[in-house]
Every structure is written in structure tokens, then in C-alpha cells.
Design a protein around this motif. Structure first.
Motif, mmCIF file in Angstrom:
data_model
loop_
_atom_site.group_PDB
_atom_site.id
_atom_site.type_symbol
_atom_site.label_atom_id
_atom_site.label_comp_id
_atom_site.label_asym_id
_atom_site.label_seq_id
_atom_site.Cartn_x
_atom_site.Cartn_y
_atom_site.Cartn_z
ATOM 1 N N ASN A 165 0.843 -1.194 0.000
ATOM 2 C CA ASN A 165 0.000 0.000 0.000
ATOM 3 C C ASN A 165 0.880 1.246 0.000
ATOM 4 O O ASN A 165 2.028 1.210 0.449
ATOM 5 N N LEU A 166 0.333 2.351 -0.473
ATOM 6 C CA LEU A 166 1.086 3.603 -0.539
ATOM 7 C C LEU A 166 0.238 4.766 -0.042
ATOM 8 O O LEU A 166 -0.893 4.961 -0.495
ATOM 9 N N ALA A 167 0.786 5.510 0.909
ATOM 10 C CA ALA A 167 0.203 6.781 1.351
ATOM 11 C C ALA A 167 1.167 7.889 0.972
ATOM 12 O O ALA A 167 2.385 7.677 0.932
ATOM 13 N N LEU A 168 0.655 9.068 0.703
ATOM 14 C CA LEU A 168 1.505 10.148 0.200
ATOM 15 C C LEU A 168 1.400 11.414 1.044
ATOM 16 O O LEU A 168 0.341 11.739 1.585
ATOM 17 N N LEU A 169 2.537 12.116 1.126
ATOM 18 C CA LEU A 169 2.600 13.462 1.670
ATOM 19 C C LEU A 169 2.858 14.420 0.519
ATOM 20 O O LEU A 169 3.423 14.039 -0.514
ATOM 21 N N VAL A 170 2.472 15.676 0.683
ATOM 22 C CA VAL A 170 2.830 16.697 -0.294
ATOM 23 C C VAL A 170 4.120 17.361 0.178
ATOM 24 O O VAL A 170 4.276 17.686 1.354
ATOM 25 N N GLY A 171 5.054 17.539 -0.734
ATOM 26 C CA GLY A 171 6.357 18.078 -0.379
ATOM 27 C C GLY A 171 6.422 19.595 -0.469
ATOM 28 O O GLY A 171 6.042 20.181 -1.488
ATOM 29 N N HIS A 172 6.911 20.221 0.587
ATOM 30 C CA HIS A 172 7.082 21.676 0.601
ATOM 31 C C HIS A 172 8.040 22.127 -0.494
ATOM 32 O O HIS A 172 7.799 23.132 -1.182
ATOM 33 N N ASN A 173 9.157 21.399 -0.682
ATOM 34 C CA ASN A 173 10.099 21.783 -1.732
ATOM 35 C C ASN A 173 9.453 21.728 -3.107
ATOM 36 O O ASN A 173 9.696 22.588 -3.959
ATOM 37 N N THR A 174 8.635 20.701 -3.316
ATOM 38 C CA THR A 174 7.940 20.559 -4.594
ATOM 39 C C THR A 174 6.999 21.738 -4.829
ATOM 40 O O THR A 174 6.964 22.323 -5.922
ATOM 41 N N VAL A 175 6.249 22.100 -3.805
ATOM 42 C CA VAL A 175 5.299 23.211 -3.917
ATOM 43 C C VAL A 175 6.052 24.530 -4.146
ATOM 44 O O VAL A 175 5.675 25.335 -5.015
ATOM 45 N N ARG A 176 7.111 24.752 -3.396
ATOM 46 C CA ARG A 176 7.879 26.000 -3.541
ATOM 47 C C ARG A 176 8.509 26.105 -4.927
ATOM 48 O O ARG A 176 8.532 27.176 -5.545
ATOM 49 N N ARG A 177 9.013 24.980 -5.413
ATOM 50 C CA ARG A 177 9.640 24.982 -6.737
ATOM 51 C C ARG A 177 8.620 25.295 -7.824
ATOM 52 O O ARG A 177 8.937 25.962 -8.817
ATOM 53 N N GLU A 178 7.397 24.812 -7.653
ATOM 54 C CA GLU A 178 6.341 25.096 -8.637
ATOM 55 C C GLU A 178 6.065 26.591 -8.748
ATOM 56 O O GLU A 178 5.774 27.095 -9.831
ATOM 57 N N ILE A 179 6.165 27.291 -7.640
ATOM 58 C CA ILE A 179 5.812 28.715 -7.613
ATOM 59 C C ILE A 179 7.035 29.625 -7.781
ATOM 60 O O ILE A 179 6.979 30.642 -8.479
ATOM 61 N N MET A 180 8.179 29.242 -7.185
ATOM 62 C CA MET A 180 9.323 30.144 -7.113
ATOM 63 C C MET A 180 10.594 29.587 -7.748
ATOM 64 O O MET A 180 11.632 30.261 -7.727
ATOM 65 N N GLY A 181 10.537 28.386 -8.294
ATOM 66 C CA GLY A 181 11.759 27.786 -8.809
ATOM 67 C C GLY A 181 12.719 27.499 -7.656
ATOM 68 O O GLY A 181 12.299 27.084 -6.584
ATOM 69 N N THR A 182 13.991 27.748 -7.872
ATOM 70 C CA THR A 182 14.982 27.524 -6.813
ATOM 71 C C THR A 182 15.631 28.844 -6.391
ATOM 72 O O THR A 182 16.809 28.889 -6.044
#
Length: 556
Positions: A165-182
Motif C-alpha cells: 500500500n502507498l500513502a503520500l505526503l505533499v512536499g514543501h520543496n515541490t510546492v515552492r519549486r512550482e511557484i518560485m523555482g529555486t
């Protein structure tokens, strides 16, 4: 009832049983007397069959550890339709498969709170390195990195299938990169609102919480207020906050306080990921961090942690680079390394990290796990690679070689920088669960950390059986019900009537990890069966070619 109709041509269903009959015989009966005899015979079979309980699997003669920490007790387990139907002993019960667990322990399936298994689970959906060590549920999206959008990944996984089974978290780095890049700066209010919306979207898709990787890019550029703002969205949705803290070496205590404060301010549970004390100068400080956890819990903040049972970490080769040097991505880093002044600054900080932090005080403590550009480096330590390139293995020369490696391509490393006393101190804490921090592994490729193959058998074999660090029932609780409670799972993590049949059956006298630093691609021994959602996935170290895992969805 018309037994001659097509609907009842071959199967007569009553509750949980089937009677197979050739009703063409009925059609051939010519006299009313024979018809009555046939019906009497048929309903006699019906009555007898009703008194024989039938199941998909019966596990007999085992000792049950139910996941609560209670003492082992004898009992049989009856499984049907993926769930545990009964625990005890039922006379005359029959099943398609009967497993004899004499001399074995029956445990809930292990729940790994900290994995990166989702990164390659679509390529290798069996995720066999987890099944083989008894893991029936994995939590992915840790350390700030997750699939995005989560909903699309869930759809692909459900179509492909998955082993555990798999449960997921949302990643802060992923979210930040989507909006602000690096970019190396704080978020504007507009950007923060955009990130809030992405976190809410992920929670709507079924994420169980949010993870941060405040040591990694771009999360390292955020302040505490940003994390609190996003964690507050998670809190409103009944999720939890998992954190790879900002520092695990020098700065460990301050980072632990920051993690706890985020939970306090955002009003949500805190899960400290792969808790440890990195670097010789910090060895022994686990007593202080655990005191902080205890104090926070007494305050009413729900703080827990996870840990892998090894004295080495594993992550990207760039973890010893200063965060500022990684801003803007790979090409920006290469430009900085091409500039003599900036290269020297980067080198100075890498040397410091080798001597005092992740490098464990010696370039030989850094081992290349995977370097696709030159696979001959896989398994070699940085001192050996430095010598092979014609230099003495000093921290300064090793830093130069490492910069050259990273300039040419990406890779990952194993860092021998932890202390066994800290490992055991953390492991014994009642709110620390066992976890791997591993990934989906392609068998035989590269030189990965042995935790990918051996975490759970290692705890049960080395730390429980050999060292007697705590009772086996406590270890199982920390592998099952404790993580299930953090996730909010109400039908997994215990052996209980009505729960999903995620189970591990193992020999407490022989279970052990076989993966080593030199030869990590080895499955453990001592596990007889692994059952996922009522289906046998592993049978005496052999995958049954069944992919019976589910994507678990969090609902507020």
C-alpha cells in the motif's frame, strides 16, 4: 425458484458459500418422485454447507503479536475478502489456503513512515525490496519532495498497480519549486497564497500531510513563518507535518525546537524524520533532542519521530555543498564553480562539512552509492577516488574531487557519520518508530544503502533478539500501530477483526537482514509469508507475482 434458468446454471450462491451442481441432471428427472428426491438431496447439501465456514486463507498455530504491544498469544486468523474475519479457533473451517505458522510470529504488516518509494514505483511497481522485508504500507513524499500533482500520480499508480500500500505526503520543496523555482529568497504574500492553494489541492487529492526538507533546495531558503503558513492548511485538513529538519548536525537542537514550534503554531502533529545526531561534535546530543520531544508532548504537542537502524546516512552528493551555491539550479552551480573566488568559498564550506558534519571527519566516510557517469566509482569512498586521481586524501583535496564529480553529473552518497550509542538511544524511545528512509530499488544496480533491503529484519534480529534492547512486542508496535496512529488509519496496523489483512509471518529465531555495505542487494531471511490486503505477496522469499497494494487516501 427456477433452477433450470441460466442464472443458476452452474453456481448456487448462499451467503459465503457456493454449491457446484450440474443442473442438467435435474432437467433429466422425469417423475415427480425423483424430482422430490433430488430436491431433498440438494437442500441437504445446502444445509450441511451452511455449517462449514469457508475462508480465503486460514493461518494456524502461530503466536500473534497484535500491534498494540501486548504479549504474544496463540490463535488462528481467518481471512476473507481481504480482511480479518475472525481470530481464535473455528471448528470445521475450510479455506483455499491454510498456512501453518507453528513456531512463527504473526504480526501486522510493517508500516514504513519514511520512504521515497514513490520516486520509482511506476517503473518497478512490485517494490519488492519493501515486500521482502515485511513492509505492507509505505509513506512516500518525504523530505519535501513529492509527486505533483498528487492526484495524477495516484491515478497512474492505481492503473499500474503496486506491491505494498502507498500513502503520500505533499512536499514543501515541490510546492515552492512550482511557484518560485529555486530562487534564494523569501516568498512574497502572493507567492505564499499560491503555495497555500497547491497544498490545499494536494490535501483534496488525498495527501496525509506535508513534508519539508529544510536542508534541501529550495526549502532551505524558506523561513519558519512560511512553513507555519503552509502547515496551517494541512492542520485544517486533519493532516500532520513531517520534517527533515534544517540541521541534524551542528544546529540540531535549534532545528528540533523549530520543528516543535511549527507544530505548536500551526496546531498539528509533528513527525521528526530519520532522527539522528550527525557528526562527531554532536554525538550524544540525542538525549537532549529526546528531552525536547518529551517536554513538547507534556505540553500537549503531538511529536513523534522515525529512525533507521544504521550508523550511516544516504542522500545526494550535494548535501555537503553550501545551500547558497545551489540556488538557480545546475547551470548556476557550474557557473559558480567556474569562478575562482566562488569556487574557493564553496570548497571551504565543503571542507568544513567533511570535517565537522556529514563527512564524519574523514573523506573515507563518504561512499559513492550511485554515480551514473562513472559506475566504477559506485561503492568507492571519497578518499579512494581522490587517491585514484593522484592526490593525497586530505579534506581539501577530497573537496576538489567532489566538486569535479558534481560539476560533471549528479550522484548520491552514503555518509558514515553517526554513533551507535545515539542510534540505540533514539530507537528505545516509545514515540520513535522504525523506518527505512529508502527507495524503490532496481535489484543489483548501483551500491545503495542496505536500509533499502534490511531495516525491519535488522531491528528484529540484531536489536531485539541479539541485543535485547526491547521486547519483540514493543518493536512490532513501533513498526505497526504507532505509525498507523500518526497516519490516522483506523483499519490497519493491528491484528483485529474487521481490519485489512496486512500481515507478516516470521521466525523470531532466524529473522535477520543480509544486506551489507559491500553487498547491499540481498533480501532478508526468516520471513515466511507477507500478506497484503488478504493476498499472499511473498511466500518464503519468492514473490507470488501478485500486486495487491492500494493507494490509501486521507480524508479529513
Amino acid at each position: 425458484m427456477d433452477f433450470s434458468s441460466n442464472r443458476y446454471n452452474s453456481v448456487f450462491d448462499v451467503d459465503h458459500w457456493c454449491i457446484y451442481a450440474d443442473f442438467t441432471l435435474y432437467r433429466k428427472v422425469e417423475t415427480e418422485k425423483n424430482k422430490m428426491k433430488f430436491l431433498t438431496y440438494l437442500f441437504s447439501l445446502f444445509f450441511i454447507s451452511c455449517t462449514v465456514p469457508t475462508y480465503d486463507i486460514i493461518i494456524k498455530n502461530g503466536q500473534i503479536s497484535d500491534g498494540t504491544g501486548a504479549k504474544l498469544f496463540p490463535g488462528d486468523i481467518y481471512i476473507r475478502g481481504g480482511k480479518i474475519i475472525q481470530i481464535g479457533q473455528i471448528k470445521r473451517a475450510v479455506a483455499e489456503k491454510i498456512l501453518d505458522a507453528k513456531g512463527l510470529i504473526i504480526s501486522p504488516g510493517f508500516i514504513d513512515m519514511h520512504t521515497h518509494s514513490e520516486r520509482r514505483s511506476l517503473d518497478f511497481p512490485t517494490v519488492e525490496n519493501y515486500l521482502q522485508q515485511g513492509v505492507t504500507t509505505m509513506v512516500g513524499g518525504n523530505c519535501g519532495g513529492s509527486p505533483f500533482p498528487i492526484g495524477e500520480f495516484i491515478d497512474k499508480t492505481e492503473k499500474m498497480g503496486i506491491g505494498p500500500n502507498l500513502a503520500l505526503l505533499v512536499g514543501h520543496n515541490t510546492v515552492r519549486r512550482e511557484i518560485m523555482g529555486t530562487e534564494n529568497r523569501l516568498a512574497t504574500e502572493k507567492e505564499l497564497n499560491q503555495m497555500r492553494a497547491l497544498v490545499q489541492s494536494a490535501m483534496d487529492d488525498g495527501a496525509f500531510g506535508m513534508s519539508t526538507g529544510l536542508k534541501y533546495i529550495p526549502g532551505a531558503y524558506s523561513n519558519t513563518e512560511e512553513v507555519i503558513a503552509l502547515a496551517s492548511i494541512v492542520s485544517k485538513n486533519g493532516g500532520f507535518y513531517a520534517t527533515h529538519m534544517r540541521e541534524e548536525g551542528i544546529g540540531l537542537l535549534e532545528s528540533t525546537e523549530e520543528a516543535i514550534n511549527i507544530g505548536r503554531q500551526a496546531n498539528l502533529p509533528v513527525q521528526i524524520s530519520h532522527h539522528k545526531a550527525v557528526g562527531k561534535s554532536m554525538w550524544g546530543n540525542s538525549t537532549k533532542t529526546l528531552d525536547l520531544v518529551n517536554k513538547a508532548r507534556s505540553e500537549g504537542i503531538d511529536v513523534t519521530a522515525d529512525q533507521y537502524p544504521y550508523t550511516a546516512t544516504s542522500t545526494t552528493l550535494k548535501v555537503v555543498f553550501p545551500a547558497w551555491s545551489l540556488s538557480g539550479g545546475r547551470e548556476a552551480l557550474k557557473s559558480r564553480l567556474d569562478d575562482p573566488d566562488q569556487r574557493q568559498k564553496i570548497k571551504d564550506e565543503i571542507v568544513w562539512n567533511i570535517v565537522y558534519d556529514r563527512g564524519g571527519g574523514d573523506p573515507a566516510s563518504i561512499v559513492v552509492a550511485s554515480y551514473p557517469l562513472n559506475i566504477e566509482y559506485n561503492g568507492m569512498n571519497l578518499a579512494e577516488i581522490t587517491q585514484e586521481n593522484g592526490y593525497d586524501p586530505t579534506p581539501e583535496n577530497a573537496a576538489e574531487i567532489l566538486m569535479n564529480l558534481v560539476y560533471a553529473g549528479d550522484g548520491s552518497g552514503i555518509y558514515h557519520c553517526l554513533n551507535e550509542d545515539d542510534v540505540q538511544q533514539i530507537m528505545k524511545h516509545p514515540q520513535v518508530m522504525h523506518a527505512s528512509d529508502g527507495s524503490t530499488i532496481e535489484f543489483g544496480r548501483a551500491q545503495p544503502h542496505p536500509r533499502n533491503y534490511g531495516t525491519y529484519p535488522r531491528v528484529l534480529g540484531k536489536y531485539v533478539r541479539e541485543l535485547g534492547l526491547f521486547p519483540i512486542e514493543e518493536a512490532i508496535r513501533k513498526m505497526t500501530n504507532l505509525p498507523a496512529s500518526v497516519l490516522g488509519l483506523t483499519d490497519r496496523g493491528k491484528i483485529k477483526k474487521g481490519f485489512w489483512a496486512d500481515l507478516v509471518i516470521f521466525d523470531p529465531n532466524t529473522i535477520i537482514d543480509n544486506a551489507t555495505w559491500k553487498d547491499p542487494h540481498q533480501y532478508p531471511t526468516g520471513i515466511s509469508w507477507v500478506i497484503v490486503n488478504g493476498t499472499i505477496s511473498i511466500d518464503h522469499r519468492i514473490w507470488t507475482e501478485k500486486v495487491s497494494g492500494k493507494v490509501l487516501i486521507h480524508t479529513p
